[in-house]
Motif scaffolding. Sequence first.
Motif: not given
Length: 365
Positions: A336-362
């Motif tokens: 987990c290389h970074d997180v971003c939190i939106d106005d509804d407090e959902n988290i978007y996770v960016c990953q390094w060295n993770a088989n070229k995956t796109y961001p994941i939403k929590l």
Amino acid sequence: MTKIETNRRKFLGTTAKAAAGIFVVPHFNIINSKPKLHETIIGQGDFKYRIHKEWGNLDPSKTPVNNCHEMVMDSRGRMIMVGDDTHNNVLIYDKSGKLLDSWGIRYKGGHGLSLWNDGAEDFLFICDTDGSMIKTTLNGRELMLIGHPSQYGAYEKDDSFKPTETAIGPNGDIYIADGYGSQYVLQFTKEGEFIRKIGNGRGTDNDQFQTAHGVCIDARDKNNPTLLVTSRASNCFKRFSLEGRYLETISLPGAFVCRPVLHGDNLYAGVCWSSKVDFIEGNMQTHPTSTNPKSGFVTILDKNNTVVSNPGGTPPKYKNGKLQRMLQQEPIFHHCHDVCIDDDENIYVCQWNANKTYPIKLERI
């Protein structure tokens, strides 16, 4: 329609069918069923999340990613991600995961991404670990470039400069974390004039860093904003005044944290990996990625610097007031290389060295 109303309608519909003699068979195998990933709940306490692993997936033949390094949300609610694939360094999503725009073809070390609004307009600050910090508009027009600090009298020409992150102070001052280089935070005016170096380079003293990977302005105390700096290989954040005076260390044992991200009263961070290995004079006895690869999670701290949840990680535990080692508990994330939190407090996770995956939403539940 509210969730309660929806559930009530489903209940009444099922009841009506039963009264009519119709038996409704649920579509799952009771013996062999496994929960789908989007049905998996992670986190602890008041910070629990439902995983949407395919939220940001795109066509890799058109908009490929290598490493999804960092993400911010602009004033229009769009999610902006930076990576190091020069087909499209920057991807811009809406909250549903739809791609709105992409640009950037030269940031080979695209790594850090910060957003600053001057009161009228949003601007991006991109750190390229190849040796520059670039200020741009949201559509990619470059406005400022800060190169090697020897140009400003801050470094010698042979000193390494591989910037990883920026933070923008209340007056527009630019703080650049040289996290993969010489381990200082460099302070510039908003016009790009050098002010000072913060910290004392690589080391284990209070004012030194072991991978100064991230930096942010902590303005939760509006009367006393401070600077939070990651010391990733030391498993901690270090707090400084905006003028560079060391104030405190926030220890996060076992967690190789990336940049600190503030939302409301809470502090969030991606954990790139976690480790059971102890330190001797700040150095691990073996390289963490060889001993504990793909062992990341997310950590969340409250305003008192108490860890309250570790989505994907072990529950936070304190013993005699001391935080115990934190590790990955569920193999959901790689790094987990970074997180971003939106106005509804959902988290978007960016990953390094993770088989070229796109961001994941929590999704916060």
